[in-house]
Scaffold this motif. Structure first.
Motif, PDB file in Angstrom:
ATOM      1  N   MET A 602       0.836  -1.201   0.000  1.00  0.00           N
ATOM      2  CA  MET A 602       0.000   0.000   0.000  1.00  0.00           C
ATOM      3  C   MET A 602       0.882   1.268   0.000  1.00  0.00           C
ATOM      4  SD  MET A 602      -2.957   0.501   2.780  1.00  0.00           S
ATOM      5  CE  MET A 602      -1.919   1.562   3.762  1.00  0.00           C
ATOM      6  N   ARG A 603       1.938   1.236   0.784  1.00  0.00           N
ATOM      7  CA  ARG A 603       2.857   2.390   0.824  1.00  0.00           C
ATOM      8  C   ARG A 603       3.487   2.622  -0.550  1.00  0.00           C
ATOM      9  NH1 ARG A 603       4.238   0.544   5.852  1.00  0.00           N
ATOM     10  NH2 ARG A 603       6.155  -0.486   5.162  1.00  0.00           N
ATOM     11  N   TYR A 604       3.867   1.512  -1.189  1.00  0.00           N
ATOM     12  CA  TYR A 604       4.489   1.648  -2.508  1.00  0.00           C
ATOM     13  C   TYR A 604       3.470   2.195  -3.517  1.00  0.00           C
ATOM     14  CZ  TYR A 604       7.200   0.612  -6.696  1.00  0.00           C
ATOM     15  OH  TYR A 604       7.879   0.719  -7.876  1.00  0.00           O
ATOM     16  N   ALA A 605       2.224   1.734  -3.411  1.00  0.00           N
ATOM     17  CA  ALA A 605       1.166   2.228  -4.305  1.00  0.00           C
ATOM     18  C   ALA A 605       0.968   3.733  -4.089  1.00  0.00           C
ATOM     19  CB  ALA A 605      -0.135   1.469  -4.041  1.00  0.00           C
ATOM     20  N   THR A 606       1.028   4.148  -2.839  1.00  0.00           N
ATOM     21  CA  THR A 606       0.880   5.580  -2.527  1.00  0.00           C
ATOM     22  C   THR A 606       2.020   6.371  -3.163  1.00  0.00           C
ATOM     23  OG1 THR A 606      -0.019   4.865  -0.429  1.00  0.00           O
ATOM     24  CG2 THR A 606       0.493   7.205  -0.625  1.00  0.00           C
ATOM     25  N   GLU A 607       3.223   5.869  -3.036  1.00  0.00           N
ATOM     26  CA  GLU A 607       4.385   6.536  -3.646  1.00  0.00           C
ATOM     27  C   GLU A 607       4.191   6.693  -5.147  1.00  0.00           C
ATOM     28  OE1 GLU A 607       8.318   4.929  -3.225  1.00  0.00           O
ATOM     29  OE2 GLU A 607       8.335   5.341  -1.074  1.00  0.00           O
ATOM     30  N   LEU A 608       3.735   5.596  -5.762  1.00  0.00           N
ATOM     31  CA  LEU A 608       3.511   5.637  -7.213  1.00  0.00           C
ATOM     32  C   LEU A 608       2.454   6.689  -7.552  1.00  0.00           C
ATOM     33  CD1 LEU A 608       3.470   1.910  -8.429  1.00  0.00           C
ATOM     34  CD2 LEU A 608       4.962   3.715  -9.285  1.00  0.00           C
ATOM     35  N   GLN A 610       1.508   9.295  -5.878  1.00  0.00           N
ATOM     36  CA  GLN A 610       2.031  10.656  -5.670  1.00  0.00           C
ATOM     37  C   GLN A 610       2.958  11.044  -6.809  1.00  0.00           C
ATOM     38  OE1 GLN A 610       3.679  10.127  -1.804  1.00  0.00           O
ATOM     39  NE2 GLN A 610       1.800  10.726  -0.730  1.00  0.00           N
ATOM     40  N   SER A 611       3.770  10.097  -7.239  1.00  0.00           N
ATOM     41  CA  SER A 611       4.705  10.368  -8.330  1.00  0.00           C
ATOM     42  C   SER A 611       3.950  10.679  -9.623  1.00  0.00           C
ATOM     43  CB  SER A 611       5.634   9.166  -8.506  1.00  0.00           C
ATOM     44  OG  SER A 611       6.328   9.277  -9.720  1.00  0.00           O
ATOM     45  N   ILE A 612       2.883   9.883  -9.859  1.00  0.00           N
ATOM     46  CA  ILE A 612       2.091  10.118 -11.076  1.00  0.00           C
ATOM     47  C   ILE A 612       1.523  11.543 -11.066  1.00  0.00           C
ATOM     48  CG2 ILE A 612      -0.042   9.449 -12.301  1.00  0.00           C
ATOM     49  CD1 ILE A 612       0.603   6.518 -11.349  1.00  0.00           C
ATOM     50  N   THR A 613       0.956  11.931  -9.939  1.00  0.00           N
ATOM     51  CA  THR A 613       0.405  13.291  -9.822  1.00  0.00           C
ATOM     52  C   THR A 613       1.489  14.341 -10.088  1.00  0.00           C
ATOM     53  OG1 THR A 613      -0.941  12.369  -8.070  1.00  0.00           O
ATOM     54  CG2 THR A 613      -1.054  14.739  -8.352  1.00  0.00           C
ATOM     55  N   ALA A 614       2.652  14.123  -9.489  1.00  0.00           N
ATOM     56  CA  ALA A 614       3.743  15.082  -9.649  1.00  0.00           C
ATOM     57  C   ALA A 614       4.204  15.178 -11.090  1.00  0.00           C
ATOM     58  CB  ALA A 614       4.913  14.681  -8.750  1.00  0.00           C
ATOM     59  N   ALA A 622       2.606   9.637 -17.455  1.00  0.00           N
ATOM     60  CA  ALA A 622       3.277   8.730 -16.513  1.00  0.00           C
ATOM     61  C   ALA A 622       2.782   7.318 -16.802  1.00  0.00           C
ATOM     62  CB  ALA A 622       2.971   9.146 -15.091  1.00  0.00           C
ATOM     63  N   LYS A 623       2.899   6.945 -18.088  1.00  0.00           N
ATOM     64  CA  LYS A 623       2.234   5.729 -18.532  1.00  0.00           C
ATOM     65  C   LYS A 623       2.709   4.463 -17.811  1.00  0.00           C
ATOM     66  CE  LYS A 623       0.602   3.747 -22.778  1.00  0.00           C
ATOM     67  NZ  LYS A 623       1.302   3.278 -23.943  1.00  0.00           N
ATOM     68  N   SER A 624       4.032   4.282 -17.771  1.00  0.00           N
ATOM     69  CA  SER A 624       4.529   3.044 -17.149  1.00  0.00           C
ATOM     70  C   SER A 624       4.190   3.018 -15.665  1.00  0.00           C
ATOM     71  CB  SER A 624       6.038   2.899 -17.357  1.00  0.00           C
ATOM     72  OG  SER A 624       6.704   3.951 -16.694  1.00  0.00           O
ATOM     73  N   GLN A 625       4.237   4.175 -15.027  1.00  0.00           N
ATOM     74  CA  GLN A 625       3.887   4.215 -13.602  1.00  0.00           C
ATOM     75  C   GLN A 625       2.407   3.893 -13.403  1.00  0.00           C
ATOM     76  OE1 GLN A 625       5.570   7.355 -11.130  1.00  0.00           O
ATOM     77  NE2 GLN A 625       6.559   8.135 -12.975  1.00  0.00           N
ATOM     78  N   GLU A 626       1.590   4.403 -14.316  1.00  0.00           N
ATOM     79  CA  GLU A 626       0.162   4.096 -14.223  1.00  0.00           C
ATOM     80  C   GLU A 626      -0.083   2.597 -14.376  1.00  0.00           C
ATOM     81  OE1 GLU A 626      -1.871   6.533 -17.082  1.00  0.00           O
ATOM     82  OE2 GLU A 626      -1.297   8.339 -15.987  1.00  0.00           O
ATOM     83  N   GLN A 627       0.669   1.989 -15.330  1.00  0.00           N
ATOM     84  CA  GLN A 627       0.501   0.545 -15.540  1.00  0.00           C
ATOM     85  C   GLN A 627       0.901  -0.225 -14.282  1.00  0.00           C
ATOM     86  OE1 GLN A 627       2.816  -0.014 -19.069  1.00  0.00           O
ATOM     87  NE2 GLN A 627       1.063   0.236 -20.423  1.00  0.00           N
ATOM     88  N   ARG A 628       1.993   0.217 -13.712  1.00  0.00           N
ATOM     89  CA  ARG A 628       2.444  -0.463 -12.487  1.00  0.00           C
ATOM     90  C   ARG A 628       1.426  -0.295 -11.360  1.00  0.00           C
ATOM     91  NH1 ARG A 628       8.725  -1.331 -11.813  1.00  0.00           N
ATOM     92  NH2 ARG A 628       9.184  -1.702 -14.000  1.00  0.00           N
TER      93      ARG A 628
END
Ligand code: ADP
Ligand code: MG
Length: 705
Positions: A602-608, A610-614, A622-628
């Motif tokens: 869950m923490r890692y998902a939150t990081e992702l 937040q990163s996507i938003t940024a 942020a395509k690959s991040q969205e896929q992940r």
């Protein structure tokens, strides 16, 4: 020069902590010594007067070595050794203390011990259990920084004499085997032999991992095995751990193990690195089955204890890690006489060889008739994980005899067998109709569960954490029955030599189907075995039931090894332990997911997120991040529902009263539910940030010692 100094040291250490023959001779009055030897030799009970003298000498010796306490050391049906310490202290009327140890204290202990499994043999109102000295297995001293304790090997029985332990059936079976083996030897005109004992050498495999990593894994601590763990990029495919030179940390540990075992009279002989990373093996020199069983328990206990001193942990579980070999315990078994004959070794003179063939055929017949019992003796929740995978024998019991020995049997049975053999010694079987043949004493087949290796049989199914007692009690009893059958035939025949040939032929034709020299790991073997009618018993729940089949009850009661009530109790204990193990694993898994894995992911998902938003704020995709994130979120949902389901299953099963139903549902519902959860968690492990993943991974555990 240096070698001989080291040899001296070994000899100096060996047996220093054992109340062995040397010590007895030294410390007992001559008359007592001779009487005690006779008691041991004949397996009789000690009378009170004799016991008093022996107890006193034993105490004096132990106290001189620094002992303050003694314990009746026994093996209840929970798979462990049990000890309750009593000090030698007794108070005097003047307010002082003296050291006391009476014959009564030596011979018999009365123990409440009501929490050990008894399979219903002890109702609580008669919960008393008794520990009884086994004078055939020497008493020894256990020493560590906390002090010295005199350990007295004992049997553990209920008030009315039912066995509640591993030792009692083995002692009874040894007696049955001896009786029948002597009977057959007498028919061959051998009147010199007084004793025949099964000799056992147990090779012990184990894993050794770092204490710190171990402590970070709740599954290892509570279940002894990993319930999670993705396949690391490197396992054992390079064979670079097998027989590799020992690193210093492991080597130091092994040195201490050797020395501790030697001092307690355990003849630790070989040690080496095994196939899986972190896996090792230790083997002693074989000895009488009962002593061998005690020594193997002591070996397992010592491995655990010494490992901790090195900030290591010894894992004896049969399958601590997926993707690499599990740990077994090879049980090497043969029949030895008190005048030094190995009855499973072809001899120098022809008549000995006919005798050898009789004993060999007795084993073949026994294995074919009672294969399921042997399979049962190797069954546990842990070994279920190991058998059938990664270099472990499948669940089908068969014998590998080697080509030349098989060919002897084939020729005698009138089947072809004109194959030529290049190597090996020529053996003359003494009876004109028995061919001369070359014996191939090397065993090239490492896949067979029960392999004849020239002078012994090696049973490879046993799991690393299991006591060797029950498997040898089983082997001894079933072979006793075969020897009984053969002797009966030979006692009632007119033509002794002719009857021998007939017996061999009959056994081969009827029971030869259990002989399989091929590769037991081959995918086609199970189908071939089924065609031959060999049973395949795939799990502990099915195996436990075999103990109370009429055939098993008849066998064990006929030779006074176990009564029906004792077999029923063993079956119940097996099922109970199986269910308990699986429920503990299920609940551990639920906790690890809920409290460690799920929150981390869950923490890692939150990081992702937040990163996507940024990233998006800067007008980038942020395509690959969205896929992940999409993948991880989906897996998290799957994980959550799978864990809720497992929790519910475990709760429901824990409420079931009926033991067999409980075990069946554990096998059929818990195992698949656990596999499902593991697959999801392992898929997440390989994608989640290493810094966030909450438990040490396989590579962090397996490459850290
Ligand atoms: P491996 O199986 O690795 O080839 P060995 O053949 O050297 O190893 O022996 C393994 C074990 O078998 C040892 O514990 C050894 O003492 C034991 N052993 C050797 N001969 C006998 C025998 N006649 N009876 C019982 N055990 C034996
Ligand atoms: Mg072996």
């Amino acid at each position: 020069m240096e070698d001989s100094i080291r040899d001296c040291k070994l000899c100096d250490i060996f047996g220093t902590h054992v109340f062995d023959d040397r010590v007895m001779q030294e410390r007992l009055p001559e008359e007592t010594y001779r009487e005690l030897k006779k008691v041991i030799d004949e397996g009789r009970m000690l009378d009170a007067k004799l016991a008093e003298v022996v107890a006193n000498a034993m105490k004096d010796w132990a106290v001189a070595m620094g002992a303050t306490h003694y314990t009746h050391w026994f093996q209840p049906l929970n798979g462990c050794t049990a000890e309750k310490y009593e000090s030698f202290m007794s108070t005097t009327s003047g307010g002082g203390a003296i050291m006391e140890f009476s014959g009564k204290m030596l011979i018999k202990g009365e123990s409440d011990a009501s929490s050990f499994p008894s399979g219903g043999l002890r109702c609580t109102f008669e919960a008393r259990g008794y520990t009884m000295w086994d004078p055939t297995s020497p008493a020894f001293l256990k020493e560590d920084k906390s002090g010295v304790t005199l350990c007295i090997p004992t049997a553990f029985c209920s008030y009315n004499g039912d066995s509640l332990d591993e030792k009692t059936p083995l002692l009874r079976a040894a007696r049955a085997l001896e009786k029948e083996a002597l009977r057959l030897l007498r028919l061959f005109g051998d009147h010199q032999v007084r004793h025949v004992r099964a000799a056992v050498g147990a090779e012990q495999e184990y894993f050794l991992i770092d204490l710190e990593t171990y402590q970070k894994r709740e599954d290892l601590k509570l279940c002894g095995r990993t319930l999670f763990g993705a396949r690391p990029p490197k396992c054992q495919e390079l064979d670079d751990h097998y027989y590799a030179s020992l690193n210093e940390r492991v080597s130091l540990f092994m040195k201490e193990i050797d020395e501790e075992l030697w001092s307690m009279g355990v003849s630790a002989k070989t040690k080496h690195n095994e196939a899986a990373p972190c896996q090792h093996e230790l083997a002693p020199i074989f000895t009488v089955d009962n002593i061998s069983a005690d020594q193997n328990q002591l070996m397992m206990e010592t491995l655990h204890r010494v490992a901790l001193r090195h900030r290591l942990v010894c894992l004896l579980h049969e399958k601590p890690f997926a993707y690499v070999n599990g740990s077994g315990k090879h049980n090497n078994w043969s029949l030895m006489t008190d005048n030094g004959q190995n009855l499973l070794e072809p001899g120098d003179n022809p008549y000995d060889n006919a005798k050898f063939l009789m004993f060999l055929c007795a084993v073949i017949r026994a294995i074919d008739l009672y294969a399921p019992l042997l399979r049962t003796a190797a069954s546990s929740a842990g070994n279920d994980q190991r058998l059938g995978g990664y270099e472990a024998p499948p669940s089908i019991v068969s014998i590998c005899l080697g080509d030349s020995m098989l060919s002897v049997l084939k020729r005698l049975a009138g089947e072809s067998g004109e194959e030529e053999y290049q190597s090996g010694a020529v053996v003359d079987f003494g009876i004109p109709s028995l061919p001369q043949l070359q014996v191939d004493a090397t065993d090239r087949n490492r896949t067979s569960p029960f392999a004849f290796t020239g002078s012994k049989f090696e049973f490879r199914m046993l799991g690393s954490s299991m006591s060797v007692s029950w498997v040898n009690a089983t082997l001894n009893t079933m072979v006793a029955e075969s020897l009984d059958w053969i002797s009966e035939r030979l006692e009632n025949c007119r033509d002794f030599d002719g009857e021998i040939v007939k017996i061999i032929k009959e056994i081969y034709l009827k029971h030869g189907k259990v002989i399989y020299n091929g590769n037991s790991y081959a995918p086609e073997w199970p189908a071939e075995a089924a065609k031959r009618g060999l049973p395949c018993i795939s799990d502990t729940v099915s195996a436990a039931k075999i103990l109370t089949h009429q055939r098993a009850i008849d066998l064990f009661s006929r030779y006074h090894v176990c009564r029906e009530s004792e077999l029923r109790a063993r079956e119940e204990v097996m099922l109970e332990r199986y269910s308990k193990h699986l429920l503990i694993e299920a609940n551990t898994m639920v906790r690890m997911v809920n409290r460690e894995i799920y929150p981390a992911v869950m923490r890692y998902a939150t990081e992702l997120a937040q990163s996507i938003t940024a990233v998006r704020a800067h007008q980038y995709t942020a395509k690959s991040q969205e896929q992940r994130l999409e993948f991880i979120s989906r897996k998290l949902d799957e994980l959550d529902s799978a864990v809720i389901e497992l929790g519910q299953i475990a709760e429901r099963i824990a409420a079931l009263q009926e033991m067999e139903q409980r075990a069946i549902q554990c096998r059929d519902q818990i195992l698949p539910a656990m596999n499902k959860i593991r697959a999801i968690a392992d898929a997440l492990e390989v994608i989640v940030d290493k810094k966030i993943w909450p438990i040490p991974t396989y590579e962090e555990i397996l490459y850290n010692v």
